[in-house]
Design a protein around this motif. Structure first.
Motif, PDB file in Angstrom:
ATOM      1  N   ILE A 153      18.687   8.535   5.301  1.00 39.73           N
ATOM      2  CA  ILE A 153      17.102   8.415   5.427  1.00 39.73           C
ATOM      3  C   ILE A 153      16.711   8.336   4.124  1.00 39.73           C
ATOM      4  O   ILE A 153      17.264   8.844   3.040  1.00 39.73           O
ATOM      5  N   LEU A 154      15.491   7.876   3.985  1.00 37.85           N
ATOM      6  CA  LEU A 154      14.963   7.942   2.621  1.00 37.85           C
ATOM      7  C   LEU A 154      13.551   8.557   2.723  1.00 37.85           C
ATOM      8  O   LEU A 154      12.724   8.016   3.718  1.00 37.85           O
ATOM      9  N   PHE A 155      13.052   9.707   2.047  1.00 39.66           N
ATOM     10  CA  PHE A 155      11.989  10.303   2.281  1.00 39.66           C
ATOM     11  C   PHE A 155      11.256  10.162   0.766  1.00 39.66           C
ATOM     12  O   PHE A 155      11.695  10.643  -0.263  1.00 39.66           O
ATOM     13  N   ALA A 156       9.887   9.547   0.889  1.00 36.54           N
ATOM     14  CA  ALA A 156       9.129   9.646  -0.417  1.00 36.54           C
ATOM     15  C   ALA A 156       7.939  10.088  -0.040  1.00 36.54           C
ATOM     16  O   ALA A 156       7.275   9.937   0.948  1.00 36.54           O
ATOM     17  N   CYS A 157       7.344  10.945  -1.197  1.00 39.80           N
ATOM     18  CA  CYS A 157       5.880  11.567  -1.037  1.00 39.80           C
ATOM     19  C   CYS A 157       5.257  11.808  -2.260  1.00 39.80           C
ATOM     20  O   CYS A 157       5.820  11.986  -3.296  1.00 39.80           O
ATOM     21  N   PRO A 158       4.035  11.171  -2.411  1.00 41.60           N
ATOM     22  CA  PRO A 158       3.359  11.366  -3.668  1.00 41.60           C
ATOM     23  C   PRO A 158       2.917  12.863  -3.981  1.00 41.60           C
ATOM     24  O   PRO A 158       2.722  13.653  -2.966  1.00 41.60           O
ATOM     25  N   LYS A 171      -1.662  13.065   5.809  1.00 41.27           N
ATOM     26  CA  LYS A 171      -2.694  11.846   5.298  1.00 41.27           C
ATOM     27  C   LYS A 171      -4.075  12.552   5.728  1.00 41.27           C
ATOM     28  O   LYS A 171      -4.854  12.320   4.874  1.00 41.27           O
ATOM     29  N   LYS A 172      -4.019  13.514   6.788  1.00 41.59           N
ATOM     30  CA  LYS A 172      -5.375  13.952   6.874  1.00 41.59           C
ATOM     31  C   LYS A 172      -5.643  15.091   5.795  1.00 41.59           C
ATOM     32  O   LYS A 172      -6.879  15.375   5.592  1.00 41.59           O
ATOM     33  N   PHE A 173      -4.833  15.591   4.975  1.00 39.43           N
ATOM     34  CA  PHE A 173      -5.198  16.472   4.088  1.00 39.43           C
ATOM     35  C   PHE A 173      -5.190  15.690   2.650  1.00 39.43           C
ATOM     36  O   PHE A 173      -5.263  16.176   1.557  1.00 39.43           O
ATOM     37  N   GLY A 174      -5.213  14.337   2.570  1.00 39.26           N
ATOM     38  CA  GLY A 174      -5.356  13.607   1.599  1.00 39.26           C
ATOM     39  C   GLY A 174      -4.140  13.129   0.721  1.00 39.26           C
ATOM     40  O   GLY A 174      -4.028  12.866  -0.203  1.00 39.26           O
ATOM     41  N   ILE A 175      -2.958  13.451   1.541  1.00 41.26           N
ATOM     42  CA  ILE A 175      -1.775  13.328   0.893  1.00 41.26           C
ATOM     43  C   ILE A 175      -1.279  11.742   1.417  1.00 41.26           C
ATOM     44  O   ILE A 175      -0.518  11.873   2.525  1.00 41.26           O
ATOM     45  N   ASP A 176      -1.583  10.798   0.888  1.00 42.78           N
ATOM     46  CA  ASP A 176      -1.296   9.591   1.398  1.00 42.78           C
ATOM     47  C   ASP A 176      -1.008   8.348   0.251  1.00 42.78           C
ATOM     48  O   ASP A 176      -1.143   8.825  -0.834  1.00 42.78           O
ATOM     49  N   GLY A 177      -1.146   7.267   0.382  1.00 47.06           N
ATOM     50  CA  GLY A 177      -0.803   6.025  -0.363  1.00 47.06           C
ATOM     51  C   GLY A 177       0.518   5.394  -0.098  1.00 47.06           C
ATOM     52  O   GLY A 177       1.217   5.939   0.931  1.00 47.06           O
ATOM     53  N   GLU A 178       0.900   4.559  -0.988  1.00 49.13           N
ATOM     54  CA  GLU A 178       2.052   3.805  -0.752  1.00 49.13           C
ATOM     55  C   GLU A 178       3.209   4.546  -0.635  1.00 49.13           C
ATOM     56  O   GLU A 178       4.243   4.201  -0.253  1.00 49.13           O
ATOM     57  N   GLY A 179       2.961   5.587  -1.524  1.00 51.12           N
ATOM     58  CA  GLY A 179       4.316   6.437  -1.711  1.00 51.12           C
ATOM     59  C   GLY A 179       4.680   7.237  -0.786  1.00 51.12           C
ATOM     60  O   GLY A 179       5.782   8.026  -0.663  1.00 51.12           O
ATOM     61  N   LEU A 180       4.138   7.222   0.283  1.00 52.87           N
ATOM     62  CA  LEU A 180       4.518   8.307   1.621  1.00 52.87           C
ATOM     63  C   LEU A 180       5.136   7.799   2.605  1.00 52.87           C
ATOM     64  O   LEU A 180       4.607   6.640   3.535  1.00 52.87           O
ATOM     65  N   GLU A 181       6.577   7.812   2.763  1.00 45.07           N
ATOM     66  CA  GLU A 181       7.267   7.065   3.795  1.00 45.07           C
ATOM     67  C   GLU A 181       8.707   7.732   4.066  1.00 45.07           C
ATOM     68  O   GLU A 181       8.989   8.665   3.398  1.00 45.07           O
ATOM     69  N   ILE A 182       8.901   7.530   5.254  1.00 45.15           N
ATOM     70  CA  ILE A 182      10.303   8.277   5.941  1.00 45.15           C
ATOM     71  C   ILE A 182      10.930   6.824   6.444  1.00 45.15           C
ATOM     72  O   ILE A 182      10.425   6.068   7.378  1.00 45.15           O
ATOM     73  N   LYS A 183      12.207   6.454   5.913  1.00 44.45           N
ATOM     74  CA  LYS A 183      12.528   5.060   6.191  1.00 44.45           C
ATOM     75  C   LYS A 183      14.081   5.665   6.755  1.00 44.45           C
ATOM     76  O   LYS A 183      14.948   6.462   5.931  1.00 44.45           O
ATOM     77  N   ILE A 184      14.447   5.029   8.018  1.00 44.00           N
ATOM     78  CA  ILE A 184      15.994   5.347   8.287  1.00 44.00           C
ATOM     79  C   ILE A 184      16.651   4.112   7.963  1.00 44.00           C
ATOM     80  O   ILE A 184      16.406   2.926   8.410  1.00 44.00           O
ATOM     81  N   ASN A 185      17.744   4.324   7.252  1.00 44.51           N
ATOM     82  CA  ASN A 185      18.646   3.228   6.660  1.00 44.51           C
ATOM     83  C   ASN A 185      19.853   3.264   7.814  1.00 44.51           C
ATOM     84  O   ASN A 185      20.299   2.254   8.301  1.00 44.51           O
TER      85      ASN A 185
END
Length: 372
Positions: A166-171, A140-154
């Motif tokens: 796990i699910l990894f999503a990144c814009p 996020k500090k480098f400007g990579i943020d938004g709703e699309g950024l997440e790591i979710k442990i299923n």
């Protein structure tokens, strides 16, 4: 564009670093003599799995491996992304694969959304919990943020059999912002997760109590979640462990973690002991200090390298051997050198020796990102 000269390396060390940097710099790569002297020569299953993962997220990569698996030729394609699934080898944690993806994901053509299956927490690689707590704030500090950024442990999976998901999503981003991150700030709170799978839920509570016994002497604001997964979401092997993070007023996140020995390997670990040791590890990480913890040093240096043609600075604790080798690779692949200044504890008034890393980004631009 003239083809870049091919880089050659020998041996199996730092294979991930080389593949990731070759992909980003679009330079072909040849690695010879992979464990050629050992009884079982060639690539291991987790390395082959990592190569398949790179092949999945790129388009048009050419990978050639000889019959014994001791020589690898890799000509990178374009980073493509999209929605994918990958079964990781259970001999290494999902963190092994996720670290590589964190470096590549912002530069894909399409936003990456990938489901990884395997071991979520082990004793070798950074766990998914730690990467979620430390690497995402860093992006996020480098400007990579938004709703699309997440790591979710299923689902959680412990070694030896894994079974986690796990699910990894990144814009995607076209360019990265330069950063000036030189003041870690004072620690304001400690958060953590004590997890237990296929063992008594009491295990998690016992770890929390023993960790708090140490940390409460330093800080009142401590909250450690207990995460007990049952049934399908608990993977295939029993185990327990803990992940702690210390957050500062300036947004620095330092982490430490420990996991129990895999089923059938090594002596049994008491949850009290594990909780105490994990708390001590966190205090050691705080002492080492810096604005980025030792797990993410190479990630922050890579993102600084790929930033715009502007000065980026970051204060790190003592450099790990992995990071030192990573700096050498950055020089080979991107011809970039960092200015390294050591800061003594007296100058910084705290902890161990620090290193101030400064560089001017190469102005890397994500050419495959579709412009809307």
């Amino acid at each position: 564009m003239a083809a870049e000269p091919r880089l050659s390396y020998t041996g199996c060390n730092f294979l991930r670093q080389r593949l990731v940097l070759a992909t980003l710099s679009a330079r072909p790569l040849k690695i010879r003599g992979i464990r050629s002297q050992e009884q079982d020569p060639g690539l291991r299953d987790f390395e082959a799995s990592f190569i398949r993962l790179i092949d999945k997220v790129t388009n048009g990569s050419r990978i050639e491996i000889n019959q014994t698996g001791t020589t690898l030729y890799y000509q990178p394609g374009l980073l493509y992304g999209g929605s994918l699934e990958h079964d990781c080898s259970p001999s290494r944690g999902i963190g092994y694969y996720l670290e590589g993806l964190l470096c590549l994901a912002p530069f894909m053509k399409h936003p990456l959304k990938i489901v990884l299956r395997g071991v979520t927490n082990d004793q070798v690689d950074p766990s998914v919990d730690v990467l979620k707590a430390t690497a995402l704030p860093l992006l996020k500090k480098f400007g990579i943020d938004g709703e699309g950024l997440e790591i979710k442990i299923n689902r959680r999976g412990m070694p030896p059999k894994g079974g986690g998901e796990i699910l990894f999503a990144c814009p995607v981003r076209r360019v990265l912002q330069p950063i000036q991150f030189t003041d870690p700030g004072k620690i304001k709170r400690i958060r953590g997760t004590a997890y237990s799978v296929r063992v008594s839920p009491q295990m998690a509570n016992r770890m929390v109590e023993s960790a708090r016994g140490i940390l409460n002497k330093f800080l009142p604001d401590i909250y450690i979640y207990t995460d007990h997964m049952k049934g399908v979401s608990s993977g295939k092997s029993p185990g327990f462990g803990m992940c702690l993070t210390a957050e500062t007023i300036n947004g620095t996140v330092l982490s430490a973690e420990l996991a129990s020995n895999p089923q059938g390997q090594g002596a049994a670990v008491l949850p009290e002991e594990l909780g105490q040791n994990c708390a001590k590890l966190l205090l050691e990480e705080v002492y080492r200090g810096g604005c980025v913890d030792s797990t993410n040093q190479s990630l922050v240096l890579l993102l600084m390298t790929l930033g715009q043609r502007d000065v980026s600075k970051v204060l790190l604790g003592p450099l790990s051997p992995y990071t030192i080798e990573f700096l050498r690779h950055l020089r080979s692949f991107f011809q970039i050198m960092f200015k390294i200044e050591t800061k003594t504890p007296e100058e910084e008034h705290m902890g161990g020796e620090k290193v101030l890393m400064t560089c001017v980004g190469i102005g890397f631009s994500n050419l495959s990102k579709t412009i809307r």
